[in-house]
Design an enzyme around this catalytic site. Structure first.
Site, PDB file in Angstrom:
ATOM      1  CG  ASP A  37      -2.068   0.951   1.122  1.00 13.51           C
ATOM      2  OD1 ASP A  37      -2.298   1.501   0.024  1.00 13.51           O
ATOM      3  OD2 ASP A  37      -2.745   1.182   2.149  1.00 13.51           O
ATOM      4  CG  LEU A  49       9.839 -16.809  -3.449  1.00 11.87           C
ATOM      5  CD1 LEU A  49       9.366 -16.820  -2.003  1.00 11.87           C
ATOM      6  CD2 LEU A  49      10.355 -15.419  -3.821  1.00 11.87           C
ATOM      7  CG  HIS A  87       0.175   2.184  -9.356  1.00 10.36           C
ATOM      8  ND1 HIS A  87      -0.085   1.756  -8.076  1.00 10.36           N
ATOM      9  CD2 HIS A  87      -0.908   2.940  -9.726  1.00 10.36           C
ATOM     10  CE1 HIS A  87      -1.268   2.219  -7.678  1.00 10.36           C
ATOM     11  NE2 HIS A  87      -1.774   2.942  -8.658  1.00 10.36           N
TER      12      HIS A  87
HETATM   13  C1  FPP Z   1      -1.940   0.202  -3.473  1.00 10.13           C
HETATM   14  O1  FPP Z   1      -1.468   1.522  -3.446  1.00 10.13           O
HETATM   15  C2  FPP Z   1      -1.394  -0.464  -4.646  1.00 10.13           C
HETATM   16  C3  FPP Z   1      -2.132  -1.012  -5.654  1.00 10.13           C
HETATM   17  C4  FPP Z   1      -3.607  -1.024  -5.644  1.00 10.13           C
HETATM   18  C5  FPP Z   1      -1.506  -1.593  -6.842  1.00 10.13           C
HETATM   19  C6  FPP Z   1      -0.295  -2.383  -6.527  1.00 10.13           C
HETATM   20  C7  FPP Z   1       0.313  -2.843  -7.769  1.00 10.13           C
HETATM   21  C8  FPP Z   1       1.632  -2.914  -7.951  1.00 10.13           C
HETATM   22  C9  FPP Z   1       2.630  -2.519  -6.921  1.00 10.13           C
HETATM   23  C10 FPP Z   1       2.196  -3.419  -9.205  1.00 10.13           C
HETATM   24  C11 FPP Z   1       1.669  -4.767  -9.608  1.00 10.13           C
HETATM   25  C12 FPP Z   1       2.654  -5.401 -10.458  1.00 10.13           C
HETATM   26  C13 FPP Z   1       2.735  -6.714 -10.729  1.00 10.13           C
HETATM   27  C14 FPP Z   1       3.948  -7.230 -11.346  1.00 10.13           C
HETATM   28  C15 FPP Z   1       1.647  -7.664 -10.438  1.00 10.13           C
HETATM   29  P1  FPP Z   1      -2.518   2.709  -3.557  1.00 10.13           P
HETATM   30  O2  FPP Z   1      -2.623   3.105  -4.984  1.00 10.13           O
HETATM   31  O3  FPP Z   1      -3.809   2.319  -2.921  1.00 10.13           O
HETATM   32  O4  FPP Z   1      -1.780   3.807  -2.734  1.00 10.13           O
HETATM   33  P2  FPP Z   1      -2.477   4.995  -1.894  1.00 10.13           P
HETATM   34  O5  FPP Z   1      -3.230   4.331  -0.773  1.00 10.13           O
HETATM   35  O6  FPP Z   1      -1.300   5.773  -1.413  1.00 10.13           O
HETATM   36  O7  FPP Z   1      -3.340   5.771  -2.835  1.00 10.13           O
END
Ligand code: FPP
Length: 256
Positions: free
Chosen positions: A33, A144, A50
């Protein structure tokens, strides 16, 4: 009756990071997050967060593999994340494509196996193809297991399992009395994995957000303050040290 707990011998540590190598969790699950806040702090578009979050996945996968963690489950996209703006959803959906293009050789070299949980069929075709490619190339790896929870939601997973169990009982004319935890586990998307001993959420938020809600019943929770793009190898080790300092009682009592 006292439940016997594994005795920790503090001298049994690996060379330089003070981790007890005999008490490494087999399965670590992470709610990644804080990507959006990371970008906002830098006056950048959320997608940049992201992108950096994807780079963190590489670092943490490498480290988890080096440490000897057996399963690493990462919450990449929830069944609720579709409500985000289309452009952000499209960007996130393309990240596995980018990740696999840039990281598959290292996954293979490190003997990492790629798997997923979630409602796979709901993903864009290009995402499915990239992940299928990674799964096929790593299917025989024995190190893993990197599990992406993608289009995943714990409640939907449980409902799907309940429906499948009902159908099977009906068609075999069996009583619901045969349902126990062991049977129920077999109908979950995680049926191949042990429950996570450790669940980490970054960014300081303290919620489970529909992630592994059945499987995390006895997980140790660690809420780390770092935003996911800033989470790194040292933070992971710190989380493992905190985990190792905890006493897991599973509802029982610890020995004095
Ligand atoms: C939460 O941060 C994150 C997500 C909803 C997306 C996570 C995805 C990735 C890290 C990349 C995925 C990649 C692969 C290879 C599967 P948020 O956007 O909710 O952050 P915020 O709470 O600060 O707005």
């Amino acid at each position: 009756m006292f439940k016997k707990l594994k005795n920790k011998n503090k001298s049994e540590t690996n060379q330089n990071n003070d981790l007890d190598i005999h008490n490494i969790p087999e399965h670590v699950a992470i709610i990644m997050d804080g990507n959006g806040r990371w970008a906002k702090k830098r006056r950048m578009p959320r997608i940049k967060g992201h992108y950096e979050g994807m780079q963190t996945i590489k670092k943490i996968t490498r480290e988890a593999s080096n440490i000897g963690i057996k399963y690493l489950t990462l919450y990449a996209f929830s069944t609720e994340n579709w409500s985000r703006p289309e452009s952000e959803v499209n960007y996130i959906m393309n990240l596995p494509v980018n990740f696999i293009k840039t990281f598959l050789p290292e996954l293979i070299e490190k003997n990492v196996k790629v798997e997923t949980i979630g409602f796979y069929e709901g993903l864009p075709q290009s995402t499915i193809e990239a992940i299928d490619h990674a799964k096929a190339k790593t299917q025989h790896n024995t190190g893993l297991t990197l599990v992406f929870a993608i289009n995943y939601g714990g409640r939907a997973e449980i409902l799907q399992g309940v429906k499948a169990i009902c159908k099977e009982l009906q068609s075999n004319n069996q009583s619901s009395d045969i349902i126990d935890e062991e049977l129920f586990n077999r109908y979950l998307m995680t049926h191949k994995y042990p429950d996570p001993e450790l669940l980490i959420r970054t960014s300081g938020e303290q919620r489970i957000s529909n992630f592994l809600i059945w499987q995390a019943s006895y997980s140790e929770f660690i809420f780390n303050e770092k935003l996911w793009p800033d989470f790194d190898e040292n933070e992971l080790k710190e989380c493992l040290k905190i985990y190792q300092s905890r006493q897991r009682r599973f509802g029982g009592l610890s020995e004095e």
